[in-house]
Design a protein around this motif. Structure first.
Motif, PDB file in Angstrom:
ATOM      1  N   LYS A  70      14.914  -0.006   3.325  1.00  0.00           N
ATOM      2  CA  LYS A  70      15.209   0.583   2.023  1.00  0.00           C
ATOM      3  C   LYS A  70      16.439  -0.043   1.378  1.00  0.00           C
ATOM      4  O   LYS A  70      16.531  -0.121   0.142  1.00  0.00           O
ATOM      5  N   ASP A  71      17.389  -0.519   2.200  1.00  0.00           N
ATOM      6  CA  ASP A  71      18.638  -1.045   1.647  1.00  0.00           C
ATOM      7  C   ASP A  71      18.628  -2.558   1.461  1.00  0.00           C
ATOM      8  O   ASP A  71      19.652  -3.150   1.128  1.00  0.00           O
ATOM      9  N   ASP A  92      12.193   7.327   7.342  1.00  0.00           N
ATOM     10  CA  ASP A  92      11.417   6.768   6.243  1.00  0.00           C
ATOM     11  C   ASP A  92      12.277   6.807   4.979  1.00  0.00           C
ATOM     12  O   ASP A  92      13.451   7.197   5.012  1.00  0.00           O
ATOM     13  N   ARG A  93      11.740   6.413   3.855  1.00  0.00           N
ATOM     14  CA  ARG A  93      12.516   6.298   2.629  1.00  0.00           C
ATOM     15  C   ARG A  93      13.037   7.658   2.141  1.00  0.00           C
ATOM     16  O   ARG A  93      14.008   7.718   1.389  1.00  0.00           O
ATOM     17  N   SER A 103      16.857   2.996   7.552  1.00  0.00           N
ATOM     18  CA  SER A 103      15.873   3.703   6.734  1.00  0.00           C
ATOM     19  C   SER A 103      14.841   2.689   6.242  1.00  0.00           C
ATOM     20  O   SER A 103      15.202   1.666   5.653  1.00  0.00           O
ATOM     21  N   SER A 118      11.515   1.398   4.015  1.00  0.00           N
ATOM     22  CA  SER A 118      11.006   1.595   2.659  1.00  0.00           C
ATOM     23  C   SER A 118       9.702   2.381   2.669  1.00  0.00           C
ATOM     24  O   SER A 118       9.209   2.805   1.617  1.00  0.00           O
ATOM     25  N   ASP A 141       6.942   5.205   2.876  1.00  0.00           N
ATOM     26  CA  ASP A 141       6.805   6.617   2.545  1.00  0.00           C
ATOM     27  C   ASP A 141       5.865   7.241   3.578  1.00  0.00           C
ATOM     28  O   ASP A 141       4.691   6.882   3.660  1.00  0.00           O
ATOM     29  N   TRP A 164       5.736   0.461   0.503  1.00  0.00           N
ATOM     30  CA  TRP A 164       5.673   1.919   0.636  1.00  0.00           C
ATOM     31  C   TRP A 164       4.662   2.330   1.702  1.00  0.00           C
ATOM     32  O   TRP A 164       4.719   3.429   2.218  1.00  0.00           O
ATOM     33  N   GLN A 203       9.601  -3.777  -2.055  1.00  0.00           N
ATOM     34  CA  GLN A 203       9.581  -2.817  -0.957  1.00  0.00           C
ATOM     35  C   GLN A 203       8.150  -2.348  -0.690  1.00  0.00           C
ATOM     36  O   GLN A 203       7.387  -2.077  -1.609  1.00  0.00           O
TER      37      GLN A 203
END
Length: 639
Positions: free
Chosen positions: A474-475, A69-70, A242, A244, A246, A275, A273
C-alpha cells in the motif's frame, strides 16, 4: 604407699594401642583413597560438572512482522508454538532419550537419530538442538509431565506464523518454513529451527519481516536448572506491512473461481496497486508453517490442477481476442490502419489453399475498426495481421509490456512469449509462414501472455498510456515503466471501442453494463487444441474438459475518480462472455456499488461436474513451452 601406687600397673595394654593406631591408619587411608578417586580418577567428570554451574546464553526469538490488507484487516499473525529441543551436555544417554521421544511422538527413532546426526555440528553442546519444531498440545502435555526424568530435554517457546485466511491469499503471502542448510550458510544470523519465507511476500520481504533476535543470559546448576536470568538484548519484531489487496474483493474473486482453474487481477489504473490477485485452485499456507506431511505434499504435487502455481503471473496462455486491441494499436502506431476504412467479412478468408474462418459463420459484413473490436471480427484482424506481419506486431506488443516481466514483487514470474522470425527458426528450425501472421493477429498461434500483463495493458489504455508497475504494498510509490506509443487521439479510439463493446447492443460484453458507471470490456476465447469434426458436433457441456477453450475477459471501469482495469482467465471456461464475464461483473459491482454478488451454487456444481467427467486428468501447464499454431484456425470467439 609404694605398694598402692605401682607405675608399671598403670601402663595401657600394648594390644589396645596397636589397635587404635591401626584404626587411625585405616581411616587415613580411606580418606586418601577417596581423595584420589574424586580428584584423580573422577577429576575430569567433576571438573566438568563444576563448570556446568555457570552462565549460559540463549537467543530470544523475534516475531515476524504482521501483514494487513489495505483496510487494516489482519492477514498474517504470530501465535506461540512449542518445540522440543535436546541439550547434549545435559543428556547422559542420547540414544535412550531419542527412543523415548520416538515413543512419545510416534516418530521413527531412525529419523530422529538422522536429524540429530545431521545438525549436531551446527549446535554447541550446551545449546538446544531442535528435534521437533512444532509439538501438538497432546504431545506437549505428555512430554512436559515427564521431561524432568529425562535430563537434556527442553521445551522451547517461539512464535509461529498463522495465516488467518488460509487458501485465500496463499499465492500472495506465500509461507514460512524451517531454514535449510543452504539458507543457514548464506545468512549467519539463522540458526537451526528458524523460520524463513519460502514463497510470496514472505520470501520477497524476508529481511524486512524477520526482525532481529534478542539474547538472554542465565545461570544453571549441575542439573541444568535455571537459577538466575536476565535479558542482555531485547528482540526486535519484524516490520509490519500493509498490502494493497482488498480482503473483501479477494474473497469475492476466490468465491467466483471456486471449482474452476484460473486467475483474476484487479489493478488501480492510476497507481498500479493491485486490489485483488486471485488464483485457483489454491493451497493452505498454514500447512507449510506447521509442517507438511509426506501425504499432504504428495497430494499437492500430484494434483493435476497444480494448486501451487500462481496462474496470474506463472501460467501463460494464448490471449485470444483480447489481443486484438494490441494488434489495433500496432496498426495505428505504424499508420497502417485507417479507423474508418471498412473490410468485408464473409465469415472466412483464404490464404493459399487454407481457409481461416471467423467465429461468426455468416460473417459480419462491412466492418471498420470500431465494429471489428466491438463484435470481435476475426476476418478484419486476419487482414490486419497479413499487412503488419510478425515484425511489427511483435515489436509493438513488446513495447506495451508483453513478452517481458511486469516486475511484480512476487517470485517466479513468467514473461510469456512474443514470437519473432528468429525465435521460430531457433525453436523449430523453420521460417515464419504467412498463416502464422493470421494466427498471431487473433491471439492464437505461438503468442503466450499472463493475466497480469493483460490487466496492466488495459490499465494503460484507461489512464492515458502509462504502463505501471503492478504494486502489492500500500505504501509503494507509483512506477511508470513505459508509455503506450500512441497519440491521445489514437488511444482514445481503443478506449472508446472497449466502452462500445459494453454499450452497443451487439457488443460482446453487454453483460457488464452498470448504471452510472463507465465500463468497457473485451472478450476472448483461446483455443487449447484443434477440435476434430467429432468434437465440433458436441454441445459445450459434452466437450471433454481438457479440450475446452479458455475463457478471457479484460475490462476497464471508472466513476468519480476511481479507475480500475480487470483481467479474468478461466481455464477451459469455453466462452469469454459466459465463462469470465460474470466474474468481471461481480468485481465491478463490488468496486463501485459495494455489492457482494455470490456465485450461484448451480454454477459451482456445473464447473465441478465438468472436471469430474473429463476423459483424463488435466495435464500440467507448460508455461515456457510455446504451443503449436492452430492451422487453419477455427476461431471460436463466442460472444
Amino acid at each position: 604407699m609404694s605398694d598402692l601406687y605401682n607405675q608399671s600397673d598403670q601402663q595401657p595394654p600394648r594390644a589396645g594401642l596397636i589397635l587404635l593406631q591401626t584404626l587411625i591408619m585405616v581411616v587415613f587411608c580411606l580418606f586418601s583413597v577417596r581423595l584420589w578417586y574424586l580428584q584423580i580418577h573422577q577429576g575430569e567428570v567433576y571438573a566438568r560438572k563444576a563448570k556446568e554451574n555457570q552462565l549460559r546464553q540463549v537467543a530470544i526469538f523475534s516475531p515476524r512482522g504482521l501483514i494487513r490488507d489495505r483496510n487494516g484487516d489482519l492477514l498474517a499473525v504470530n501465535e506461540p508454538a512449542y518445540a522440543l529441543g535436546l541439550v547434549r551436555e545435559d543428556c547422559p544417554d542420547i540414544d535412550k532419550t531419542l527412543h523415548q521421544v520416538a515413543m512419545w511422538t510416534g516418530l521413527e527413532f531412525t529419523d530422529l537419530k538422522a536429524l540429530y546426526n545431521k545438525h549436531r555440528r551446527r549446535v554447541k553442546p550446551f545449546e538446544q538442538l531442535i528435534l521437533i519444531p512444532d509439538l501438538s498440545f497432546s504431545q506437549l502435555a505428555l512430554i512436559d509431565a515427564n521431561k524432568l526424568r529425562w535430563p537434556g530435554l527442553e521445551i522451547q517457546v517461539r512464535p509461529r506464523r498463522q495465516y488467518r485466511h488460509g487458501m485465500l491469499l496463499a499465492h500472495i503471502l506465500g509461507y514460512v518454513a524451517d531454514a535449510n542448510e543452504k539458507e543457514m550458510e548464506q545468512r549467519p544470523e539463522l540458526d537451526l529451527g528458524d523460520y524463513v519465507g519460502k514463497q510470496g511476500i514472505e520470501y520477497m520481504l524476508e529481511d524486512r519481516m524477520r526482525g532481529a533476535k534478542g539474547l538472554s543470559q542465565f545461570e544453571v546448576d549441575v542439573n541444568g536448572r535455571r537459577l538466575q536470568e536476565r535479558v542482555l538484548k531485547h528482540p526486535r519484531a519484524g516490520h509490519e506491512i500493509s498490502l494493497s489487496i482488498d480482503l473483501g474483493l479477494q474473497k469475492l474473486a476466490m468465491d467466483w473461481l471456486s471449482e474452476e482453474a484460473g486467475g483474476v487481477a484487479v489493478m488501480d489504473a492510476d497507481t498500479g496497486q493491485l486490489w485483488a490477485l486471485a488464483t485457483a485452485p489454491s493451497y493452505d499456507s498454514n500447512d507449510f508453517s506447521s509442517g507438511l506431511s509426506e501425504e499432504q505434499w504428495a497430494a499437492l504435487r500430484d494434483n493435476p490442477l497444480h494448486p501451487m502455481q500462481n496462474r496470474v503471473i506463472q501460467s501463460v496462455y494464448p490471449p485470444g481476442s483480447v489481443f486484438k486491441h494490441i494488434i489495433a494499436g500496432a496498426g495505428l502506431h505504424y499508420d497502417m490502419l485507417d479507423p474508418k476504412e471498412t473490410v468485408h467479412c464473409a465469415g472466412q478468408i483464404k490464404l493459399g489453399r487454407r481457409v481461416f474462418r471467423c467465429w461468426r459463420k455468416g460473417g459480419h459484413g462491412k466492418v471498420d475498426l470500431e465494429k471489428a473490436l466491438v463484435q470481435s471480427c476475426d476476418v478484419y484482424f486476419y487482414k490486419m495481421g497479413k499487412k503488419l506481419t510478425v515484425d511489427r506486431m511483435s515489436e509493438f506488443a513488446q513495447a506495451v509490456g508483453f513478452g517481458k516481466l511486469t516486475e511484480i514483487r512476487l517470485p517466479h514470474e513468467k514473461a510469456g512469449l512474443m514470437p519473432t522470425r528468429a525465435w521460430k527458426r531457433k525453436r523449430f528450425g523453420e521460417g515464419w509462414q504467412g498463416g502464422d501472421n493470421l494466427n498471431m493477429a487473433i491471439g492464437q498461434g505461438f503468442t503466450l501472455v499472463t493475466p497480469l500483463q493483460v490487466a496492466r495493458f488495459f490499465a494503460g489504455v484507461l489512464n492515458g498510456g502509462k504502463l505501471l508497475k503492478p504494486l502489492l504494498l500500500k505504501d509503494e510509490k507509483t512506477v511508470v515503466q513505459a508509455e503506450i506509443p500512441l497519440t491521445p487521439e489514437k488511444l482514445a479510439l481503443l478506449k472508446n471501442a472497449l466502452i462500445q463493446t459494453v454499450d452497443n447492443d451487439r457488443g460482446t460484453c453487454r453483460r457488464l453494463r452498470t448504471k452510472g458507471i463507465s465500463v468497457g470490456g473485451k472478450t476472448g476465447t483461446a483455443q487449447v487444441v484443434r477440435l476434430t469434426d467429432e468434437l465440433k458436433e458436441l454441445k459445450d457441456d459434452q466437450i471433454p474438459y481438457k479440450f475446452r477453450d479458455h475463457a478471457w475477459m479484460a475490462a476497464i471501469a471508472e466513476h468519480e475518480g476511481k479507475r480500475f482495469a480487470i483481467a479474468v482467465l478461466v481455464e477451459h471456461g469455453l466462452h469469454g462472455s459466459s465463462g469470465a464475464g460474470p466474474i468481471v461483473k461481480a468485481v465491478i459491482d463490488y468496486l463501485f456499488l459495494g455489492k457482494v454478488r455470490v456465485k450461484p451454487e448451480a454454477k459451482k456444481a456445473k464447473a465441478r461436474a465438468a472436471r469430474l467427467l473429463s476423459l483424463k486428468p488435466l495435464k500440467p501447464l507448460k508455461p515456457v513451452k510455446p504451443v503449436n499454431p492452430v492451422n487453419p484456425v477455427e476461431a471460436t470467439d463466442a460472444n
